[in-house]
Design a protein around this motif. Sequence first.
Motif, PDB file in Angstrom:
ATOM      1  N   ASP A  47      25.401  55.816  31.028  1.00 59.76           N
ATOM      2  CA  ASP A  47      24.085  55.368  30.562  1.00 59.76           C
ATOM      3  C   ASP A  47      24.214  54.216  29.568  1.00 59.76           C
ATOM      4  OD1 ASP A  47      22.891  57.275  32.148  1.00 59.76           O
ATOM      5  OD2 ASP A  47      22.661  58.742  30.529  1.00 59.76           O
ATOM      6  N   ASN A  48      25.182  54.337  28.655  1.00 55.60           N
ATOM      7  CA  ASN A  48      25.367  53.271  27.661  1.00 55.60           C
ATOM      8  C   ASN A  48      25.823  51.978  28.320  1.00 55.60           C
ATOM      9  OD1 ASN A  48      24.658  54.978  25.552  1.00 55.60           O
ATOM     10  ND2 ASN A  48      26.764  55.621  25.164  1.00 55.60           N
ATOM     11  N   MET A  49      26.697  52.080  29.318  1.00 57.27           N
ATOM     12  CA  MET A  49      27.170  50.871  30.001  1.00 57.27           C
ATOM     13  C   MET A  49      26.050  50.230  30.804  1.00 57.27           C
ATOM     14  SD  MET A  49      31.013  51.981  31.254  1.00 57.27           S
ATOM     15  CE  MET A  49      31.396  50.326  31.837  1.00 57.27           C
ATOM     16  N   LEU A  50      25.222  51.059  31.473  1.00 58.70           N
ATOM     17  CA  LEU A  50      24.089  50.512  32.228  1.00 58.70           C
ATOM     18  C   LEU A  50      23.087  49.846  31.296  1.00 58.70           C
ATOM     19  CD1 LEU A  50      23.444  53.306  34.894  1.00 58.70           C
ATOM     20  CD2 LEU A  50      24.473  51.039  35.252  1.00 58.70           C
ATOM     21  N   GLY A  51      22.941  50.412  30.076  1.00 57.32           N
ATOM     22  CA  GLY A  51      22.035  49.806  29.105  1.00 57.32           C
ATOM     23  C   GLY A  51      22.477  48.422  28.676  1.00 57.32           C
ATOM     24  N   ARG A  52      23.768  48.154  28.780  1.00 56.91           N
ATOM     25  CA  ARG A  52      24.301  46.831  28.445  1.00 56.91           C
ATOM     26  C   ARG A  52      24.487  45.962  29.683  1.00 56.91           C
ATOM     27  NH1 ARG A  52      28.960  47.982  23.844  1.00 56.91           N
ATOM     28  NH2 ARG A  52      27.614  49.145  22.394  1.00 56.91           N
ATOM     29  N   GLY A  53      24.009  46.439  30.813  1.00 54.74           N
ATOM     30  CA  GLY A  53      24.120  45.665  32.038  1.00 54.74           C
ATOM     31  C   GLY A  53      25.491  45.687  32.665  1.00 54.74           C
ATOM     32  N   ILE A  54      26.281  46.719  32.367  1.00 51.15           N
ATOM     33  CA  ILE A  54      27.643  46.835  32.901  1.00 51.15           C
ATOM     34  C   ILE A  54      27.706  48.071  33.791  1.00 51.15           C
ATOM     35  CG2 ILE A  54      30.095  47.060  32.353  1.00 51.15           C
ATOM     36  CD1 ILE A  54      29.496  45.886  29.609  1.00 51.15           C
ATOM     37  N   LYS A  55      28.238  47.911  34.959  1.00 51.13           N
ATOM     38  CA  LYS A  55      28.414  49.034  35.866  1.00 51.13           C
ATOM     39  C   LYS A  55      29.872  49.462  35.866  1.00 51.13           C
ATOM     40  CE  LYS A  55      27.551  50.587  40.600  1.00 51.13           C
ATOM     41  NZ  LYS A  55      27.068  50.202  41.953  1.00 51.13           N
ATOM     42  N   PHE A  56      30.094  50.758  35.636  1.00 51.81           N
ATOM     43  CA  PHE A  56      31.457  51.277  35.580  1.00 51.81           C
ATOM     44  C   PHE A  56      32.144  51.091  36.930  1.00 51.81           C
ATOM     45  CE2 PHE A  56      34.609  54.622  36.143  1.00 51.81           C
ATOM     46  CZ  PHE A  56      35.336  54.520  34.969  1.00 51.81           C
ATOM     47  N   GLY A  57      33.368  50.582  36.890  1.00 59.58           N
ATOM     48  CA  GLY A  57      34.126  50.359  38.116  1.00 59.58           C
ATOM     49  C   GLY A  57      35.371  49.548  37.836  1.00 59.58           C
ATOM     50  N   PHE A  58      36.227  49.464  38.850  1.00 55.98           N
ATOM     51  CA  PHE A  58      37.503  48.769  38.700  1.00 55.98           C
ATOM     52  C   PHE A  58      37.587  47.543  39.617  1.00 55.98           C
ATOM     53  CE2 PHE A  58      38.232  53.141  37.444  1.00 55.98           C
ATOM     54  CZ  PHE A  58      38.977  52.996  36.283  1.00 55.98           C
ATOM     55  N   SER A  59      36.445  47.047  40.063  1.00 57.35           N
ATOM     56  CA  SER A  59      36.460  45.887  40.955  1.00 57.35           C
ATOM     57  C   SER A  59      36.961  44.632  40.248  1.00 57.35           C
ATOM     58  CB  SER A  59      35.053  45.638  41.511  1.00 57.35           C
ATOM     59  OG  SER A  59      34.126  45.433  40.454  1.00 57.35           O
ATOM     60  N   PHE A  60      36.880  44.595  38.904  1.00 56.59           N
ATOM     61  CA  PHE A  60      37.331  43.419  38.164  1.00 56.59           C
ATOM     62  C   PHE A  60      38.846  43.206  38.314  1.00 56.59           C
ATOM     63  CE2 PHE A  60      38.119  46.918  35.337  1.00 56.59           C
ATOM     64  CZ  PHE A  60      39.272  46.575  34.643  1.00 56.59           C
ATOM     65  N   LEU A  61      39.575  44.251  38.725  1.00 59.72           N
ATOM     66  CA  LEU A  61      41.024  44.122  38.881  1.00 59.72           C
ATOM     67  C   LEU A  61      41.407  43.142  39.986  1.00 59.72           C
ATOM     68  CD1 LEU A  61      42.110  47.861  38.503  1.00 59.72           C
ATOM     69  CD2 LEU A  61      42.341  46.045  36.807  1.00 59.72           C
ATOM     70  N   LYS A  62      40.459  42.822  40.875  1.00 63.00           N
ATOM     71  CA  LYS A  62      40.732  41.863  41.947  1.00 63.00           C
ATOM     72  C   LYS A  62      40.557  40.415  41.508  1.00 63.00           C
ATOM     73  CE  LYS A  62      39.140  45.171  45.454  1.00 63.00           C
ATOM     74  NZ  LYS A  62      38.170  45.402  46.567  1.00 63.00           N
ATOM     75  N   ASN A  63      40.026  40.217  40.293  1.00 67.50           N
ATOM     76  CA  ASN A  63      39.795  38.851  39.811  1.00 67.50           C
ATOM     77  C   ASN A  63      41.091  38.225  39.298  1.00 67.50           C
ATOM     78  OD1 ASN A  63      37.081  39.315  40.330  1.00 67.50           O
ATOM     79  ND2 ASN A  63      36.679  40.022  38.237  1.00 67.50           N
ATOM     80  N   PRO A  64      41.191  36.884  39.336  1.00 67.62           N
ATOM     81  CA  PRO A  64      42.383  36.210  38.783  1.00 67.62           C
ATOM     82  C   PRO A  64      42.496  36.459  37.281  1.00 67.62           C
ATOM     83  CG  PRO A  64      41.124  34.738  40.202  1.00 67.62           C
ATOM     84  CD  PRO A  64      40.273  35.934  39.982  1.00 67.62           C
ATOM     85  N   ALA A  65      43.719  36.672  36.820  1.00 71.24           N
ATOM     86  CA  ALA A  65      43.930  36.981  35.409  1.00 71.24           C
ATOM     87  C   ALA A  65      43.802  35.725  34.548  1.00 71.24           C
ATOM     88  CB  ALA A  65      45.302  37.618  35.208  1.00 71.24           C
ATOM     89  N   GLY A  66      44.463  34.663  34.957  1.00 69.65           N
ATOM     90  CA  GLY A  66      44.321  33.409  34.231  1.00 69.65           C
ATOM     91  C   GLY A  66      45.156  33.298  32.969  1.00 69.65           C
ATOM     92  N   PHE A  67      46.119  34.174  32.751  1.00 67.46           N
ATOM     93  CA  PHE A  67      47.002  34.025  31.591  1.00 67.46           C
ATOM     94  C   PHE A  67      48.438  34.310  32.015  1.00 67.46           C
ATOM     95  CE2 PHE A  67      45.712  38.476  31.546  1.00 67.46           C
ATOM     96  CZ  PHE A  67      46.878  39.167  31.248  1.00 67.46           C
ATOM     97  N   ALA A  68      49.356  33.674  31.316  1.00 66.61           N
ATOM     98  CA  ALA A  68      50.771  33.786  31.653  1.00 66.61           C
ATOM     99  C   ALA A  68      51.405  34.969  30.930  1.00 66.61           C
ATOM    100  CB  ALA A  68      51.500  32.497  31.290  1.00 66.61           C
ATOM    101  N   ILE A  69      52.535  35.429  31.451  1.00 59.73           N
ATOM    102  CA  ILE A  69      53.313  36.510  30.850  1.00 59.73           C
ATOM    103  C   ILE A  69      54.721  35.991  30.602  1.00 59.73           C
ATOM    104  CG2 ILE A  69      54.274  38.814  31.210  1.00 59.73           C
ATOM    105  CD1 ILE A  69      51.853  39.526  32.804  1.00 59.73           C
TER     106      ILE A  69
END
Length: 482
Positions: A47-69
């Motif tokens: 409920d708190n995440m939906l109130g901030r417009g964020i949906k719980f999930g792990f789909s963001f793991l497919k996005n490019p990281a964009g930082f070096a290690i």
Amino acid sequence: MASRSNSPISGIQSLLRDERFWKIAFQALIVLFVVDLLWHFSATLNDNMLGRGIKFGFSFLKNPAGFAIGESLLDYEAQDTYTKVIQVGIINSLRVMILGVILATIMGIAAGVASFSNNWLLNKISRAYVGLVQNVPLLLQLFFWYLAVFFSFPAPRNPFVFPNANLSWFVLSKKGIYIPGPSFTPDTWTGLILLAVSLLLVGLFFNSIKVVRSGSYRGGIGSLMGYGFNLLLIPVLLVTEFFLLFNWNAGKGVYFKGAFPSLMSSPQGLWVIVLLVLIIPLVVLARWRTKMIAEQGESGKPQLIAIALLLLLGLVILLFALGWQSPVAALKDDGTFTGGVTGGLKLSLEYAAIVTGLTFYTGAFIAEIVRAGIQSVSQGQWEAARSLGLNSGLAMRMVVFPQALRVIIPPLNSQFANLAKNSSLALAIGYPDLYSVANTTFNQTGRPVEVFLLMMATYLIINLLISFNMNQLNSAVQFKER
């Protein structure tokens, strides 16, 4: 008419008077309470995440990281996904944990045994080491090793070379630490790490089969849940073992090959497999020899000769087949260093600092555990060993220390788990372990809940595997009563 006191007790009354019923009912209520509490927490979080417009999930793991290690055994680039970032962090953490456990155990046993040495200097050094290291915070020790020791190394163009430039065994500079080592590729090192994790899972797999076959589910709701958990765990472990050992393709969510494909990608890795295969006949011959001596009264000399030949073969493979190389510092025509180093095994300053700090810190606690375990062995065992003509070293190695293991191993379990958890302090000195890369991930994605859940699950699984295998080892060394 029969009196009321002599009337038979009803089924419900009998059930309410049964102690076993109340034990099962209490356990069931606790389970329901915990499930309800977790459901409430997850609903509130959603409920708190939906109130901030964020949906719980792990789909963001497919996005490019964009930082070096800074360092990685996997072939990682900045445009790779967050999934690969997390896997790189896990592999880097396992590098620290595995080597740290091995070195801390050696350090702790050596310091613990040295506290019983007749040599005054050795005894005092051991006690001073334990007293000093135990009372200094680990984070402070990590800063000391990194900033005061390793970061004080000379510049790359003026490295410290031991013993000399023509015969260099160690090359130390701010660029890294170069030591003699096998010519393993990153895939080979990754294969060894995955193989170590697979061995921990093998013990859990066979235990689950044992629980299911024995039918230990009889006897209450707790045993029933344990039986069901082990039943479900068997296929999960089979799939996990397949990916860890035989996964041939790196990609599509799993960015590493299995242990055996990784090892077979280089000639040195193939020889490592040969060394591992040699362990099987060694164990068989050792048990055969013990059986012959104990049951038939034979000398066991043929088996001993075969064991010696296998050990000699393994030593030859270890020394000559793994492509050992010493580091060589590149020189100009005038004899000055160029800053480049070829050959050998390179350790970054951050990796060396975290491993050294964890080794000395955990080793001090292990030393106290070893000392307590040795003291738990009765003085009569020492006297019996001396009456057989054994000197102090042989008495310790062959009589006292094996008996002390039953006291040493249980607290050793906690120290190994502490080392695994303390490895997350690598963030403080810049080593890219799981916590470090995860920290960058949730700062960039704004997904702290999902990232922390992944971290918690990873550390939980690692510590459970350590705990389970140490418990199995503890059961093996306990005295068996007849």
